[in-house]
Design a protein around this motif. Structure first.
Motif, PDB file in Angstrom:
ATOM      1  N   SER A 447      -6.738   3.590  -6.463  1.00 52.22           N
ATOM      2  CA  SER A 447      -5.385   3.700  -7.000  1.00 52.22           C
ATOM      3  C   SER A 447      -4.357   3.190  -5.996  1.00 52.22           C
ATOM      4  O   SER A 447      -4.654   3.003  -4.811  1.00 52.22           O
ATOM      5  CB  SER A 447      -5.076   5.152  -7.359  1.00 52.22           C
ATOM      6  OG  SER A 447      -5.141   5.966  -6.196  1.00 52.22           O
ATOM      7  N   ASN A 448      -3.148   2.953  -6.500  1.00 50.22           N
ATOM      8  CA  ASN A 448      -2.003   2.548  -5.657  1.00 50.22           C
ATOM      9  C   ASN A 448      -2.299   1.306  -4.816  1.00 50.22           C
ATOM     10  O   ASN A 448      -1.860   1.185  -3.672  1.00 50.22           O
ATOM     11  CB  ASN A 448      -1.578   3.697  -4.747  1.00 50.22           C
ATOM     12  CG  ASN A 448      -1.142   4.918  -5.535  1.00 50.22           C
ATOM     13  OD1 ASN A 448      -0.444   4.798  -6.540  1.00 50.22           O
ATOM     14  ND2 ASN A 448      -1.567   6.085  -5.093  1.00 50.22           N
ATOM     15  N   ILE A 464       2.449  -5.618  -9.205  1.00 48.96           N
ATOM     16  CA  ILE A 464       2.267  -4.305  -9.846  1.00 48.96           C
ATOM     17  C   ILE A 464       1.329  -3.500  -8.967  1.00 48.96           C
ATOM     18  O   ILE A 464       0.709  -4.041  -8.045  1.00 48.96           O
ATOM     19  CB  ILE A 464       1.706  -4.463 -11.278  1.00 48.96           C
ATOM     20  CG1 ILE A 464       1.926  -3.190 -12.101  1.00 48.96           C
ATOM     21  CG2 ILE A 464       0.235  -4.843 -11.237  1.00 48.96           C
ATOM     22  CD1 ILE A 464       1.538  -3.338 -13.559  1.00 48.96           C
ATOM     23  N   GLN A 465       1.198  -2.173  -9.234  1.00 48.38           N
ATOM     24  CA  GLN A 465       0.235  -1.336  -8.525  1.00 48.38           C
ATOM     25  C   GLN A 465      -0.826  -0.833  -9.491  1.00 48.38           C
ATOM     26  O   GLN A 465      -0.545  -0.580 -10.666  1.00 48.38           O
ATOM     27  CB  GLN A 465       0.936  -0.133  -7.870  1.00 48.38           C
ATOM     28  CG  GLN A 465       1.622  -0.479  -6.554  1.00 48.38           C
ATOM     29  CD  GLN A 465       1.957   0.753  -5.751  1.00 48.38           C
ATOM     30  OE1 GLN A 465       2.193   1.821  -6.291  1.00 48.38           O
ATOM     31  NE2 GLN A 465       1.972   0.618  -4.435  1.00 48.38           N
ATOM     32  N   SER A 466      -2.051  -0.682  -9.003  1.00 47.28           N
ATOM     33  CA  SER A 466      -3.112  -0.129  -9.836  1.00 47.28           C
ATOM     34  C   SER A 466      -2.836   1.341 -10.101  1.00 47.28           C
ATOM     35  O   SER A 466      -2.231   2.039  -9.281  1.00 47.28           O
ATOM     36  CB  SER A 466      -4.473  -0.307  -9.159  1.00 47.28           C
ATOM     37  OG  SER A 466      -4.522   0.399  -7.936  1.00 47.28           O
ATOM     38  N   ASP A 467      -3.293   1.826 -11.277  1.00 48.31           N
ATOM     39  CA  ASP A 467      -3.048   3.221 -11.633  1.00 48.31           C
ATOM     40  C   ASP A 467      -4.112   4.126 -11.030  1.00 48.31           C
ATOM     41  O   ASP A 467      -4.941   3.683 -10.215  1.00 48.31           O
ATOM     42  CB  ASP A 467      -2.971   3.383 -13.155  1.00 48.31           C
ATOM     43  CG  ASP A 467      -4.279   3.026 -13.866  1.00 48.31           C
ATOM     44  OD1 ASP A 467      -5.343   3.001 -13.207  1.00 48.31           O
ATOM     45  OD2 ASP A 467      -4.235   2.771 -15.077  1.00 48.31           O
ATOM     46  N   GLU A 468      -4.121   5.387 -11.456  1.00 52.72           N
ATOM     47  CA  GLU A 468      -5.042   6.363 -10.863  1.00 52.72           C
ATOM     48  C   GLU A 468      -6.504   6.028 -11.132  1.00 52.72           C
ATOM     49  O   GLU A 468      -7.400   6.512 -10.425  1.00 52.72           O
ATOM     50  CB  GLU A 468      -4.724   7.757 -11.402  1.00 52.72           C
ATOM     51  CG  GLU A 468      -4.843   7.871 -12.915  1.00 52.72           C
ATOM     52  CD  GLU A 468      -4.424   9.227 -13.434  1.00 52.72           C
ATOM     53  OE1 GLU A 468      -4.582   9.469 -14.637  1.00 52.72           O
ATOM     54  OE2 GLU A 468      -3.946  10.044 -12.625  1.00 52.72           O
ATOM     55  N   ASN A 469      -6.749   5.188 -12.154  1.00 54.10           N
ATOM     56  CA  ASN A 469      -8.114   4.762 -12.474  1.00 54.10           C
ATOM     57  C   ASN A 469      -8.452   3.395 -11.887  1.00 54.10           C
ATOM     58  O   ASN A 469      -9.484   2.801 -12.230  1.00 54.10           O
ATOM     59  CB  ASN A 469      -8.314   4.733 -13.984  1.00 54.10           C
ATOM     60  CG  ASN A 469      -8.126   6.087 -14.626  1.00 54.10           C
ATOM     61  OD1 ASN A 469      -8.664   7.078 -14.136  1.00 54.10           O
ATOM     62  ND2 ASN A 469      -7.351   6.140 -15.691  1.00 54.10           N
ATOM     63  N   PHE A 472      -5.163  -2.179 -13.740  1.00 52.95           N
ATOM     64  CA  PHE A 472      -3.840  -2.801 -13.729  1.00 52.95           C
ATOM     65  C   PHE A 472      -3.734  -3.768 -14.904  1.00 52.95           C
ATOM     66  O   PHE A 472      -4.711  -4.392 -15.326  1.00 52.95           O
ATOM     67  CB  PHE A 472      -3.578  -3.552 -12.413  1.00 52.95           C
ATOM     68  CG  PHE A 472      -4.522  -4.696 -12.154  1.00 52.95           C
ATOM     69  CD1 PHE A 472      -4.242  -5.978 -12.613  1.00 52.95           C
ATOM     70  CD2 PHE A 472      -5.700  -4.496 -11.450  1.00 52.95           C
ATOM     71  CE1 PHE A 472      -5.107  -7.036 -12.374  1.00 52.95           C
ATOM     72  CE2 PHE A 472      -6.580  -5.541 -11.210  1.00 52.95           C
ATOM     73  CZ  PHE A 472      -6.283  -6.817 -11.671  1.00 52.95           C
TER      74      PHE A 472
END
Length: 645
Positions: A447-448, A464-469, A472
């Motif tokens: 994540s992040n 963009i940033q990757s999510d908790e999973n 993206f």
């Protein structure tokens, strides 16, 4: 007058002569090769009733019906053709069969045949577009519901189509009975030749005074597809090749199409002359002007055409001469039919095509001519449907316009419909890129993670940033070429993925794997200082872990979990009060309590040792000889986490 518009696509069909000696077959073939499709259909059907079931008959029946837009009949004959299970069919039959299945609403079956077409002709533009837009029905649905339609009162029981704006009038082409005898019957579909008509629309939207546009313009030929200059003094229109105003064929039996120009003199259209880029061996049709009237767009199958008909543009010089026609290229033109162009004042090109993914037959598409990389959009339902939809025009200021269709429920073979555009198309073109970032070793999602997209010139397009999973999804501008995604996260080396985008296609299932960087603390380091956490303090004369200290110890715990090869020694201390022996015992207990807390939380006891130092390593001058405040003594009651391996 069923499907006369196909003549105006400049369509030339390869004649396939049967080898059979039967006179009936020869007679039917003769009608087919001379483009008398309506008569040929009847002759072939009689042969089938007599028991003939030959490949060429099925092909010609399929094609004759296809070219007259009898898609249900065409689908039936193509189906019989493929039931013969021969392996060497021309891929074009596969494509046409897929198109006819769409017109019957059999989209899944159509897609299966398009997959076969893609295998048979992988380099075909239609196959490439289909491969890049296999969710085309979903895309069309997103753009649907933007039109309110009405079948207008000027339609006849035959074909009415090709509307154009002329001052306060609507000019259109019609096959309604001209009152002439059978000399004016066209063999393609046994319909009357087309004439140009005009109608006036009142304030309620009703059409009155429907009449011929001009007796001088309407000859014993097809006239269609007009375009007028804004001053109303010049008209461009389409007409069959003719001699002395009479229908004329070439050596191949085709009457080619040409664009003519006329000027208004004393209320009558005169000075009729054909444009210099017409030809006797190819067709040029369906003129439309840009806002400045410096460019003329049209459809043609002239040399250099990619498909059955392409959209072209030619410059109109200030001295009223013309430049060299230019093909609009593969973004717009396919190996099938692109025809009936219309250009708005904002340079939006509308045209009809059965080469781009659609709902069946000819669909109306739109693209922004100002954007060389712009996407071609299907305008959606209800304007487009399973049958032919074509000759679209619109007044962008009012959102009102007209088009023609042979959809069910009309008055004739082709009807003109009015429409109101409730919501304009959004021509902003974006590419969607989706993927996931994972740890190279553990495969766990990260994540992040900062995700940056760069084009071939290293220009950053989006971030963009990757999510908790670890997932993206981002959008960037429509561009073709090589793109690169760069992913970065603390304690990891940068990772990247490079891919090619063709014709605005979305990209999914991108996976970027990041390798963790070993940033473990060096030997002798106190992790409390290295991790910049609050010190681990104890209350006076106690060795239990305080609540405020647990948060700091948990950060040490997380670090040890992340770096399993790190071993530490817990070192604990006291202040100078009490005697040295007592303080040594107290510090031993504090070190032991701290180590046990880490072990209870899952850290192996093999990785942790502990030792008390009593009051031997004070952090300040508060020894037995110096009076100090409680706060200063507190600074010495502490635990440290020293990296020893």
């Amino acid at each position: 007058m069923k499907k006369t518009r196909y003549i105006f696509c400049g369509l030339a069909v390869m004649a396939i002569m049967a080898n059979a000696q039967d006179k009936k077959i020869k007679k039917a073939d003769s009608k087919f090769t001379s483009y008398a499709y309506a008569s040929a259909i009847r002759s072939y059907e009689e042969l089938v009733k007599d028991g003939y079931a030959e490949e060429e008959i099925y092909k010609n029946l399929g094609n004759a019906n296809y070219l007259n837009a009898n898609y249900e009949e065409a689908s039936s004959w193509y189906g019989k053709l493929f039931a013969l299970k021969k392996a060497d069919f021309d891929p074009e039959y596969i494509y046409r069969y897929a198109q006819t299945l769409k017109s019957l609403g059999k989209y899944n079956e159509s897609d299966e045949w398009m997959q076969k077409f893609k295998v048979a002709k992988a380099s075909d533009q239609r196959a490439l577009v289909f491969d890049q837009n296999q969710n085309y029905l979903e895309q069309i649905e997103v753009r649907s519901g933007r039109y309110q339609l009405k079948n207008i009162g000027l339609n006849s029981k035959v074909s009415d189509f090709a509307p154009s704006f002329y001052e306060k009038e609507l000019v259109f082409s019609t096959a309604r009975d001209s009152g002439l005898i059978t000399k004016n019957i066209h063999k393609w579909n046994n319909g009357s030749f087309l004439n140009l008509y005009k109608a006036v629309q009142d304030d309620q939207g009703n059409f009155t005074n429907v009449d011929r546009l001009s007796k001088k313009l309407n000859k014993k030929t097809h006239e269609s597809s007009t375009a007028f200059t804004k001053d109303g003094q010049t008209m461009y229109f389409t007409r069959n090749n003719s001699v002395d105003g009479k229908f004329e064929r070439d050596e191949a039996g085709v009457s080619r199409l040409k664009i003519y120009k006329a000027t208004l003199v004393d209320g009558e259209w005169n000075n009729i002359e054909e444009l210099p880029f017409n030809g006797d061996s190819y067709s040029v049709a369906h003129p439309t002007l840009n806002k400045e009237e410096t460019k003329l767009y049209f459809a043609s199958d002239m040399p250099g055409t990619k498909g059955e008909s392409d959209i072209y543009v030619v410059e109109i010089n200030k001295d009223n001469t013309f430049g060299t026609p230019k093909n609009l290229g593969p973004r717009i033109n396919t190996e099938a039919r692109e025809t009936f162009p219309f250009v708005t004042d904002s340079d939006i090109l509308y045209f009809s095509s059965d080469g781009h993914p659609g709902l069946g037959g000819l669909d109306v598409f739109a693209t922004d001519l100002k954007n060389e990389n712009g996407e071609v959009f299907n305008v959606g339902r209800p304007l487009n449907g399973e049958e032919d939809d074509f000759s679209y025009i619109i007044d962008v200021e009012t959102g009102k316009g007209f088009f023609a269709s042979n959809r069910k429920g009309g008055q004739g073979n082709d009807d003109i419909y009015s429409f109101v555009e409730l919501k304009p198309l959004d021509f902003t073109c974006n590419i969607t890129i989706a993927g996931i970032v994972t740890d190279e070793e553990t495969r766990a999602p990260l994540s992040n993670v900062a995700i940056n997209v760069f084009d071939n010139d290293s220009k950053k397009l989006s971030t963009i940033q990757s999510d908790e999973n670890g997932a993206f999804t981002l959008e960037t501008e429509c561009k073709e070429g090589i793109f690169k995604i760069v992913a970065s996260k603390n304690d990891y080396d940068e990772g990247e993925s490079t891919f090619v985008i063709e014709k605005g296609g979305d990209v999914s299932d991108v996976e970027i794997k990041l390798t963790q960087v070993d940033k473990s603390a060096p030997l002798g380091t106190d992790l409390a200082k290295y991790l910049n956490i609050e010190p681990i303090y104890f209350d006076f004369d106690k060795y239990s872990i305080r609540d405020d200290a647990r948060a700091s110890i948990d950060k040490v715990l997380a670090y040890l979990s992340e770096f399993p090869k790190i071993n530490i020694q817990v070192r604990s201390h006291t202040d100078s009060r009490a005697n040295d022996q007592y303080n040594q015992l107290l510090s031993d207990n504090r070190a032991k309590a701290t180590a046990e807390y880490l072990i209870e939380k899952g850290i192996s006891s093999d990785r942790i040792s502990f030792k008390g130092y009593g009051e031997t390593t004070l952090t300040n001058s508060c020894d037995n000889a110096v009076p100090c405040s409680k706060d200063n003594h507190q600074l010495n009651r502490r635990s440290e986490f020293i990296v020893v391996e």
